[in-house]
Design an enzyme around this catalytic site. Structure first.
Site, PDB file in Angstrom:
ATOM      1  CG  PHE A   1      13.220 -23.306 -16.434  1.00 10.35           C
ATOM      2  CD1 PHE A   1      14.339 -22.525 -16.199  1.00 10.35           C
ATOM      3  CD2 PHE A   1      12.550 -23.142 -17.630  1.00 10.35           C
ATOM      4  CE1 PHE A   1      14.789 -21.599 -17.143  1.00 10.35           C
ATOM      5  CE2 PHE A   1      12.987 -22.232 -18.586  1.00 10.35           C
ATOM      6  CZ  PHE A   1      14.108 -21.460 -18.337  1.00 10.35           C
ATOM      7  CG  HIS A   2      12.625 -29.757 -15.426  1.00  8.35           C
ATOM      8  ND1 HIS A   2      12.755 -30.601 -16.516  1.00  8.35           N
ATOM      9  CD2 HIS A   2      11.638 -28.885 -15.752  1.00  8.35           C
ATOM     10  CE1 HIS A   2      11.902 -30.246 -17.451  1.00  8.35           C
ATOM     11  NE2 HIS A   2      11.207 -29.206 -17.012  1.00  8.35           N
ATOM     12  N   PRO A   3      14.442 -28.125 -11.052  1.00  8.48           N
ATOM     13  CG  PRO A   3      14.409 -26.250  -9.642  1.00  8.48           C
ATOM     14  CD  PRO A   3      14.103 -26.693 -11.054  1.00  8.48           C
TER      15      PRO A   3
ATOM     16  CG  ASP B   1      17.749 -28.158 -13.387  1.00 13.55           C
ATOM     17  OD1 ASP B   1      16.671 -28.554 -13.866  1.00 13.55           O
ATOM     18  OD2 ASP B   1      18.185 -27.004 -13.550  1.00 13.55           O
ATOM     19  CG  HIS B   2      15.803 -32.816 -16.612  1.00 12.37           C
ATOM     20  ND1 HIS B   2      14.432 -32.908 -16.477  1.00 12.37           N
ATOM     21  CD2 HIS B   2      16.290 -34.025 -16.238  1.00 12.37           C
ATOM     22  CE1 HIS B   2      14.112 -34.119 -16.056  1.00 12.37           C
ATOM     23  NE2 HIS B   2      15.219 -34.804 -15.899  1.00 12.37           N
TER      24      HIS B   2
END
Length: 546
Positions: free
Chosen positions: A470-472, A295-296
């Protein structure tokens, strides 16, 4: 609710990937397709007014309301982990930023042995489903389902931040989506005439009139059904009753990087020890299921300013709120069209990186976390994230009950490399803010705090303000046959079983260098083409052998 329970293809998840898959697989009227979505319809006003993300994130109507475990790398904090609970999935509640990533992201996948996933392979797929406001050209397409437009509002504080970034050595750019995203510019957004353009609006809605496409909402998949080693359907819980939906050809998981590995584990595919702990019979031992979570992590430095307008004070004025609503109603412009972040920048945290490893999301507002009201003082946020983290986390079931949310452990800042990037990121933000262009607004560091200066102090500050962007991705990663942690092959087929694919952000072996929604759509478009190619090949083999 359809009475039919048998289809050629059953797609689990009506989010970004699922909407594309439903569109593509049902284009051939000979294919019957069932799309299962555990959430509801996208019939709430805040799914369509862009600023509605403020009301959708953290709302059980639209968000699965996941939480992480206590994160050691974030000083033990537990984070909210939003995922879309509606047709369109996260594309109905996300930042609407159109971003492909860097050429090198995909070329690296190809160099891992994943044939067909290099930049030159995937760029045509990005172009073919695009409807870009710049029109068709070398990098963009026109007339496709995925609408991209320029933002419909500007802010003086953001224009000035651009000047400061240029003074700090970050070049201007006009397009982040050419294969190189280096530079600073306003983001292009997935909107049409001031309204959010989700995957449900772009891909699913035009296909729903097809008689061969069946949509089931509020249909929570509980497990994949197998006969011997072949996936033959999905068990769902819908309106309090269990149903079985059968697939003649394939089951396709597109439930996202949290739910897809959870469903695989509930169905007996995953690490055998984990499954046995929860009394689940092992159908296929695949230890990589739920692992490789990336994730970021965004750090959100906040600066108070003076003598310039920000959204903080506008939000607290009833008069200005009224003007915002009127401007949107009459012209589809103004703050209600705003994505969470309007201005973006890509650069390097140090000269050691060949391509940008940082992404900025700059906002003319500040708040403690999404869902909270903005602060009562003028401020901007210069959020910055590490594009290529080396930390790896996991998604693991807690029990054999599909209604029990999985354990989410991102393991942020668990490696020395990520810790160094975090400290360098905060120092870079300070350098940009110190440039002459911004000094007329007398910026004051509110978070993490100007008193933090040493490496350890800044690292601890990063742990205090870091949060998910919110980038999983990556929890059912593609890999070659000799990779013991690979879950899918390069054609997105789950290893060791038949009739089952994963087609969503889960399959990314490494995270892309930017917002992950549009790369997920590309994966779905390419995955659908693979399914249809394999179907045609099978038919041809059967024809020749007849």
């Amino acid at each position: 609710m359809s009475e039919n329970t048998t289809f050629d293809y059953v797609i689990v998840g009506g989010g970004s990937a699922g909407c594309v898959l439903a569109n593509r697989l049902s284009r051939d009227p000979r294919n019957s397709v069932c799309l299962l979505e555990a959430g509801g319809k996208d019939n709430w006003i805040w799914y369509h007014i862009p600023v509605g993300y403020l009301f959708a994130i953290g709302n059980p109507r639209s968000d699965w309301m996941f939480k992480t475990e206590s994160e050691p790398g974030l000083n033990g904090r537990v984070l909210n982990y939003p995922r879309g609970k509606v047709l369109g999935g996260c594309s109905a509640i996300n930042a609407m930023v159109y971003m492909r990533g860097q050429r090198e992201d995909y070329d690296n996948w190809r160099q891992m042995g994943l044939k067909g996933w290099g930049w030159d392979d995937v760029k045509p797929i990005f172009r073919q489903h695009l409807d870009h406001y710049l029109g068709a050209g070398e990098h963009h397409g026109a007339g496709g389902e995925w609408r991209v437009e320029a933002p419909r509002t500007r802010w003086e504080i953001l224009d000035t931040f651009i000047e400061a970034a240029v003074q700090a050595g970050i070049p201007r750019t006009t397009d982040f989506n050419t294969g190189s995203n280096e530079g600073i510019s306003y983001f292009h957004v997935n909107q049409k005439s001031g309204r959010r353009w989700s995957a449900a609006r772009g891909f699913l809605r035009p296909a729903l009139s097809r008689p061969n496409l069946n949509l089931e909402i509020n249909a929570h998949a509980t497990r994949i059904l197998f006969e011997d080693n072949r996936a033959v359907g999905v068990e769902i819980l819908q309106n309090g009753a269990l149903r079985r939906i059968h697939a003649r050809k394939e089951v396709v998981l597109s439930a996202g990087a949290v739910a897809s590995p959870q469903l695989l584990q509930l169905s007996g595919i995953g690490d055998g020890n984990l499954l046995q702990q929860h009394g689940i019979p092992v159908i296929q031992h695949l230890p990589g299921v739920g692992e490789n979570l990336q994730d970021h992590l965004q750090l959100r430095p906040i600066y108070k300013v003076h003598g310039v307008r920000t959204l903080n004070e506008d939000y607290r004025s009833l008069v200005k709120k009224g003007f915002m609503a009127l401007e949107y109603a009459l012209f589809r412009r103004g703050p209600l069209t705003m994505a969470p972040s309007q201005l973006g920048a890509f650069t390097r945290s140090s000269p050691d990186y060949a391509t940008p490893n940082l992404q900025f999301h700059i906002q003319p507002l500040s708040l403690d976390k999404f869902g909270d009201d903005p602060h009562p003082f003028p401020a901007f946020t210069a959020s910055v994230c590490n594009l290529r983290p080396t930390s790896r986390g996991s998604i693991r079931i807690r029990s054999g009950d599909a209604s029990d949310a999985p354990s989410i452990r991102p393991n942020y800042l668990s490696t020395p490399e990520d810790q160094q990037v975090a400290v360098d990121s905060l120092r870079l933000v300070r350098r940009i803010v110190s440039m002459p262009a911004l000094q007329k607004y007398r910026p004051e560091e509110y978070k993490p705090g100007a008193h933090l200066n040493t490496y350890e102090e800044l690292l601890n500050g990063a742990r205090d303000i870091g949060t998910t962007i919110f980038h999983p991705v990556g929890t059912a990663k593609m890999g070659i046959e000799t990779d013991p942690m690979a879950v899918t092959d390069e054609r997105l087929r789950v290893r060791g079983v038949e009739g089952l694919r994963v087609i969503d952000a889960s399959v990314m072996p490494t995270i892309t260098s930017g917002n992950t929604n549009s790369p997920t759509l590309m994966i779905a478009d390419k995955g659908a083409a693979m399914i249809l190619e394999d179907q045609s090949h099978t038919v041809e083999v059967l024809r020749q052998s007849a």
